[in-house]
Design a protein around this motif. Sequence first.
Motif, PDB file in Angstrom:
ATOM      1  N   TYR A   1      -6.418   4.707   2.835  1.00 24.98           N
ATOM      2  CA  TYR A   1      -5.129   5.133   2.652  1.00 24.98           C
ATOM      3  C   TYR A   1      -5.336   4.920   0.323  1.00 24.98           C
ATOM      4  CZ  TYR A   1      -2.885   4.899   6.396  1.00 24.98           C
ATOM      5  OH  TYR A   1      -2.052   5.246   7.627  1.00 24.98           O
ATOM      6  N   ILE A   2      -6.396   3.212   0.711  1.00 25.43           N
ATOM      7  CA  ILE A   2      -6.560   3.876  -1.082  1.00 25.43           C
ATOM      8  C   ILE A   2      -7.750   4.027  -1.485  1.00 25.43           C
ATOM      9  CG2 ILE A   2      -4.592   2.203  -1.179  1.00 25.43           C
ATOM     10  CD1 ILE A   2      -6.482  -0.460  -1.125  1.00 25.43           C
TER      11      ILE A   2
ATOM     12  N   VAL B   1       1.126  -1.310  -0.413  1.00 26.15           N
ATOM     13  CA  VAL B   1      -0.430  -0.254  -0.442  1.00 26.15           C
ATOM     14  C   VAL B   1       1.143   1.676   0.304  1.00 26.15           C
ATOM     15  CG1 VAL B   1      -1.207   1.403   1.099  1.00 26.15           C
ATOM     16  CG2 VAL B   1      -1.959  -0.871   1.087  1.00 26.15           C
TER      17      VAL B   1
ATOM     18  N   LEU C   1      -4.779  -3.169  -6.270  1.00 24.27           N
ATOM     19  CA  LEU C   1      -4.027  -3.939  -5.895  1.00 24.27           C
ATOM     20  C   LEU C   1      -4.160  -5.161  -5.588  1.00 24.27           C
ATOM     21  CD1 LEU C   1      -4.058  -4.643  -2.310  1.00 24.27           C
ATOM     22  CD2 LEU C   1      -2.692  -2.718  -3.155  1.00 24.27           C
TER      23      LEU C   1
ATOM     24  N   LEU D   1       2.062   1.966  -3.609  1.00 26.04           N
ATOM     25  CA  LEU D   1       1.438   2.268  -4.140  1.00 26.04           C
ATOM     26  C   LEU D   1       0.799   3.683  -4.062  1.00 26.04           C
ATOM     27  CD1 LEU D   1      -0.831   2.062  -6.380  1.00 26.04           C
ATOM     28  CD2 LEU D   1      -2.524   0.447  -4.532  1.00 26.04           C
ATOM     29  N   ILE D   2       0.300   4.035  -2.727  1.00 25.28           N
ATOM     30  CA  ILE D   2       0.741   5.372  -2.370  1.00 25.28           C
ATOM     31  C   ILE D   2       1.106   7.274  -3.406  1.00 25.28           C
ATOM     32  CG2 ILE D   2      -0.087   7.563  -1.472  1.00 25.28           C
ATOM     33  CD1 ILE D   2      -0.688   5.331   1.214  1.00 25.28           C
TER      34      ILE D   2
ATOM     35  N   TRP E   1      -5.241   2.214 -11.141  1.00 27.50           N
ATOM     36  CA  TRP E   1      -4.644   0.712 -10.146  1.00 27.50           C
ATOM     37  C   TRP E   1      -5.283   0.140  -9.342  1.00 27.50           C
ATOM     38  CZ3 TRP E   1       0.350   1.714 -10.038  1.00 27.50           C
ATOM     39  CH2 TRP E   1       0.692   3.156 -10.262  1.00 27.50           C
TER      40      TRP E   1
ATOM     41  N   GLN F   1       1.070   6.310  -7.001  1.00 22.87           N
ATOM     42  CA  GLN F   1      -0.109   7.242  -7.809  1.00 22.87           C
ATOM     43  C   GLN F   1       0.264   8.693  -7.565  1.00 22.87           C
ATOM     44  OE1 GLN F   1      -2.733   8.866  -5.237  1.00 22.87           O
ATOM     45  NE2 GLN F   1      -4.186   9.110  -7.050  1.00 22.87           N
TER      46      GLN F   1
ATOM     47  N   ILE G   1      -8.319   3.539  -5.230  1.00 19.08           N
ATOM     48  CA  ILE G   1      -8.028   1.808  -6.599  1.00 19.08           C
ATOM     49  C   ILE G   1      -9.769   1.892  -7.309  1.00 19.08           C
ATOM     50  CG2 ILE G   1      -9.601   0.851  -4.131  1.00 19.08           C
ATOM     51  CD1 ILE G   1      -5.609   0.175  -5.723  1.00 19.08           C
TER      52      ILE G   1
END
Length: 221
Positions: free
Chosen positions: A78-79, A49, A67, A52-53, A65, A56, A83
Motif C-alpha cells: 500500500y505504501i 499504514v 513510516l 498514512l494512505i 512521507w 497521502q 513512501i
Amino acid sequence: MHVANRIQALKEELDRMGVKLIAVSKTKSPEDILEAYQAGQRAFGENVVQELIGKQEVLPKDIEWHLVGHLQTNKVKYIAPFISLIHSADSLKLLKEINKHAQKHQRMIDCLLQVHIASEDTKFGLDHVELIELLRTDELAALRHVRIRGLMGIATNTPNQKEIKEEFRELKTLFDGIKASFFNDAPYFDTLSMGMSADYKIAVEQGSNMVRLGSTIFGER
C-alpha cells in the motif's frame, strides 16, 4: 504557541545542528498537517499504514512521507508507490517484501534498520547479533530496490536520563562501526534516526541526525 511557530523555532534549532526534523503526525488531522506544511515542514511520519494512505491521498504531493511505526509485510504494497523512508525495517523477510513491491513500481525504497536498544521487551528491532548477521547475508546484498540508509532506535521510556543517554550512545557507536565495516564506500549510509519529543535533545547530543517529533510540534494529544 501555534504549530507554525513551533515548527519554525524547531527547524531553526535543528538546522543549525544538521539534524533533520520528521513531524510525527499520527492521529493528527490533514488540517493540522497542512498548518505545519504551510510553515515550511515537508517530512511527516506516520505509524499506521491505513492512516498514512488516507492522508497521502488528500495532502500536497511534495510531502515526504516516513513510516516510523512497525510495518507488517502484508501492508508494504500500500505504501510502496510513494513512501520516502521506512524507519522500521527489522527483518530480512520484510526487506524482501519491500524490495518486491519497489521493483513493481520501478523505484528504490530507502530503509533504516531498526535496532532494539531499550530495556523494555515491547519494542521492535534487531539486536546487535541479528543486525550483523543480516548485514552479512548475500540475500540482503541481492536486493536491488532497497537501499539501507542507516539505523533507527527507540530509547527506554524512563525518566532516567543517564539510561537514555547510554542507549543512544551505544546506538551511535554501533552506527559508526557498521558504517566502517559494511558501508565504507557508500555515501548514502548517512542516517541515524533517534530521539522523540521526550528525549530528542539527548539524542542530538549523542549524534542523532534525524529526530521524530510529535507532541513537541502539535501539542499533547
